[in-house]
Design a protein around this motif. Structure first.
Motif, PDB file in Angstrom:
ATOM      1  N   THR A 171       2.072   4.293  -7.843  1.00  0.00           N
ATOM      2  CA  THR A 171       3.209   4.583  -6.972  1.00  0.00           C
ATOM      3  C   THR A 171       4.085   3.350  -6.922  1.00  0.00           C
ATOM      4  N   GLU A 172       5.287   3.514  -6.404  1.00  0.00           N
ATOM      5  CA  GLU A 172       6.220   2.385  -6.283  1.00  0.00           C
ATOM      6  C   GLU A 172       6.738   2.351  -4.860  1.00  0.00           C
ATOM      7  N   LEU A 173       6.770   1.153  -4.276  1.00  0.00           N
ATOM      8  CA  LEU A 173       7.222   0.970  -2.903  1.00  0.00           C
ATOM      9  C   LEU A 173       8.454   0.090  -2.870  1.00  0.00           C
ATOM     10  N   THR A 174       9.411   0.437  -2.019  1.00  0.00           N
ATOM     11  CA  THR A 174      10.554  -0.435  -1.751  1.00  0.00           C
ATOM     12  C   THR A 174      10.189  -1.295  -0.555  1.00  0.00           C
ATOM     13  N   LEU A 175      10.163  -2.611  -0.743  1.00  0.00           N
ATOM     14  CA  LEU A 175       9.675  -3.518   0.299  1.00  0.00           C
ATOM     15  C   LEU A 175      10.452  -3.374   1.607  1.00  0.00           C
ATOM     16  N   ALA A 176      11.763  -3.246   1.533  1.00  0.00           N
ATOM     17  CA  ALA A 176      12.573  -3.152   2.755  1.00  0.00           C
ATOM     18  C   ALA A 176      12.231  -1.909   3.566  1.00  0.00           C
ATOM     19  N   ASP A 177      11.761  -0.856   2.909  1.00  0.00           N
ATOM     20  CA  ASP A 177      11.369   0.360   3.633  1.00  0.00           C
ATOM     21  C   ASP A 177      10.231   0.091   4.606  1.00  0.00           C
ATOM     22  N   PHE A 178       9.456  -0.950   4.342  1.00  0.00           N
ATOM     23  CA  PHE A 178       8.314  -1.284   5.192  1.00  0.00           C
ATOM     24  C   PHE A 178       8.581  -2.530   6.036  1.00  0.00           C
ATOM     25  N   GLY A 179       9.857  -2.818   6.241  1.00  0.00           N
ATOM     26  CA  GLY A 179      10.217  -3.918   7.129  1.00  0.00           C
ATOM     27  C   GLY A 179      10.013  -5.293   6.534  1.00  0.00           C
ATOM     28  N   ILE A 180       9.799  -5.393   5.238  1.00  0.00           N
ATOM     29  CA  ILE A 180       9.651  -6.694   4.574  1.00  0.00           C
ATOM     30  C   ILE A 180      11.041  -7.079   4.079  1.00  0.00           C
ATOM     31  N   LYS A 181      11.697  -7.952   4.824  1.00  0.00           N
ATOM     32  CA  LYS A 181      13.110  -8.258   4.590  1.00  0.00           C
ATOM     33  C   LYS A 181      13.333  -9.471   3.688  1.00  0.00           C
ATOM     34  N   ARG A 182      12.302 -10.218   3.392  1.00  0.00           N
ATOM     35  CA  ARG A 182      12.460 -11.415   2.567  1.00  0.00           C
ATOM     36  C   ARG A 182      13.100 -11.045   1.231  1.00  0.00           C
ATOM     37  N   ASP A 183      14.199 -11.727   0.893  1.00  0.00           N
ATOM     38  CA  ASP A 183      14.909 -11.451  -0.347  1.00  0.00           C
ATOM     39  C   ASP A 183      14.239 -12.201  -1.489  1.00  0.00           C
ATOM     40  N   LEU A 184      13.615 -11.457  -2.366  1.00  0.00           N
ATOM     41  CA  LEU A 184      12.940 -12.041  -3.527  1.00  0.00           C
ATOM     42  C   LEU A 184      13.791 -11.923  -4.788  1.00  0.00           C
ATOM     43  N   GLY A 185      15.056 -11.563  -4.611  1.00  0.00           N
ATOM     44  CA  GLY A 185      15.968 -11.428  -5.742  1.00  0.00           C
ATOM     45  C   GLY A 185      16.184  -9.972  -6.106  1.00  0.00           C
ATOM     46  N   PRO A 186      17.261  -9.689  -6.831  1.00  0.00           N
ATOM     47  CA  PRO A 186      17.621  -8.298  -7.133  1.00  0.00           C
ATOM     48  C   PRO A 186      16.598  -7.554  -7.977  1.00  0.00           C
ATOM     49  N   ALA A 187      15.814  -8.264  -8.758  1.00  0.00           N
ATOM     50  CA  ALA A 187      14.816  -7.599  -9.612  1.00  0.00           C
ATOM     51  C   ALA A 187      13.513  -7.317  -8.883  1.00  0.00           C
ATOM     52  N   ALA A 188      13.392  -7.811  -7.638  1.00  0.00           N
ATOM     53  CA  ALA A 188      12.120  -7.708  -6.920  1.00  0.00           C
ATOM     54  C   ALA A 188      12.259  -6.947  -5.611  1.00  0.00           C
ATOM     55  N   LYS A 189      12.983  -5.857  -5.652  1.00  0.00           N
ATOM     56  CA  LYS A 189      13.133  -5.021  -4.454  1.00  0.00           C
ATOM     57  C   LYS A 189      11.969  -4.049  -4.296  1.00  0.00           C
ATOM     58  N   THR A 190      11.313  -3.750  -5.410  1.00  0.00           N
ATOM     59  CA  THR A 190      10.207  -2.789  -5.386  1.00  0.00           C
ATOM     60  C   THR A 190       8.951  -3.423  -5.951  1.00  0.00           C
ATOM     61  N   VAL A 191       7.814  -2.875  -5.540  1.00  0.00           N
ATOM     62  CA  VAL A 191       6.519  -3.305  -6.054  1.00  0.00           C
ATOM     63  C   VAL A 191       5.785  -2.065  -6.553  1.00  0.00           C
ATOM     64  N   GLU A 192       5.130  -2.207  -7.693  1.00  0.00           N
ATOM     65  CA  GLU A 192       4.357  -1.110  -8.271  1.00  0.00           C
ATOM     66  C   GLU A 192       2.884  -1.294  -7.916  1.00  0.00           C
ATOM     67  N   LEU A 193       2.263  -0.222  -7.457  1.00  0.00           N
ATOM     68  CA  LEU A 193       0.838  -0.244  -7.139  1.00  0.00           C
ATOM     69  C   LEU A 193       0.071   0.575  -8.161  1.00  0.00           C
ATOM     70  N   GLU A 194      -1.112   0.076  -8.535  1.00  0.00           N
ATOM     71  CA  GLU A 194      -2.016   0.832  -9.396  1.00  0.00           C
ATOM     72  C   GLU A 194      -3.373   0.896  -8.700  1.00  0.00           C
ATOM     73  N   LEU A 195      -3.912   2.106  -8.595  1.00  0.00           N
ATOM     74  CA  LEU A 195      -5.192   2.317  -7.932  1.00  0.00           C
ATOM     75  C   LEU A 195      -6.188   2.874  -8.940  1.00  0.00           C
ATOM     76  N   ASN A 196      -7.348   2.260  -9.017  1.00  0.00           N
ATOM     77  CA  ASN A 196      -8.444   2.768  -9.836  1.00  0.00           C
ATOM     78  C   ASN A 196      -9.622   2.961  -8.910  1.00  0.00           C
ATOM     79  N   ILE A 197      -9.991   4.213  -8.717  1.00  0.00           N
ATOM     80  CA  ILE A 197     -10.933   4.566  -7.652  1.00  0.00           C
ATOM     81  C   ILE A 197     -12.143   5.307  -8.232  1.00  0.00           C
ATOM     82  N   GLU A 198     -13.316   4.760  -7.980  1.00  0.00           N
ATOM     83  CA  GLU A 198     -14.572   5.465  -8.321  1.00  0.00           C
ATOM     84  C   GLU A 198     -15.331   5.702  -7.028  1.00  0.00           C
ATOM     85  N   GLY A 199     -15.711   6.941  -6.810  1.00  0.00           N
ATOM     86  CA  GLY A 199     -16.408   7.291  -5.582  1.00  0.00           C
ATOM     87  C   GLY A 199     -17.818   7.766  -5.835  1.00  0.00           C
TER      88      GLY A 199
END
Length: 193
Positions: A162-190
């Protein structure tokens, strides 16, 4: 006559039992033996990918192979366990202007719906609470496989992104125009309970 009635009763009972929907099995995510991971990546200045993971998290899920839409997922992440293999950067990520792990020591995800998309793929929608903000997100998930393990148990494994937009979660720190979103990868074994 009695024999026929008994046979009819038995066959009717069997038919009713087999017609009942299968129930989903419950699993605990195997973080104890490091058979699960939550990792992320974000662009650094638009030049490269900065990667990291969360070392401590826990969770459960339920899964029915015959009815994947009935599946449920619940995960809790210890945000202070963020690890990018660089101590000073990790300290900064824990600070108030980013994850603020003192104020928000955990992030949680709980699914609200699962929609199968063809063989072994699904969209998992749910509520992610991060940095004190709750938003709906969707995870593109795929089943890796399931079956008996060498220790007499039964396991199922999945991957998701999934991909998250940091500002959507109240993280306002400006990390530059290329770093507005973060990609998450989950590998789950149950492990089935």
């Amino acid at each position: 006559m009695k024999l026929r009635l008994a046979a009819l009763a038995v066959s009717t009972s069997v038919a009713l039992l087999t017609a009942l929907p299968a129930t989903a099995a419950d699993y605990v995510i195997d973080t104890k033996n490091a058979h699960a991971s939550i990792s992320f990546r974000i662009k650094h200045l638009g030049f490269s990918w900065l990667t990291g993971r969360f070392d401590r998290f826990s969770g459960t899920f339920s899964f029915d192979e015959k009815n994947p839409d009935a599946s449920k997922v619940k995960v809790e992440i210890d945000t202070a366990s963020v690890d990018t293999n660089h101590a000073e950067r990790d300290k900064h990520l824990r600070a108030a202007d980013l994850l603020d792990t003192d104020g928000f020591p955990s992030a949680t995800f709980e699914s609200t719906s699962v929609k199968a998309e063809g063989s072994d793929k699904a969209k998992i929608t749910g509520k992610l609470t991060l940095h004190g903000v709750t938003k709906e997100i969707t995870i593109d998930a795929a089943r890796i496989g399931g079956g008996k393990d060498p220790w007499g148990g039964y396991r199922d494994g999945f991957t998701g992104t999934t991909e998250l937009t940091l500002a959507d979660f109240g993280i306002k720190r400006d990390l530059g125009p290329a770093a507005k979103t973060v990609e998450l990868e989950l590998n789950i074994e149950g492990i089935r309970q």
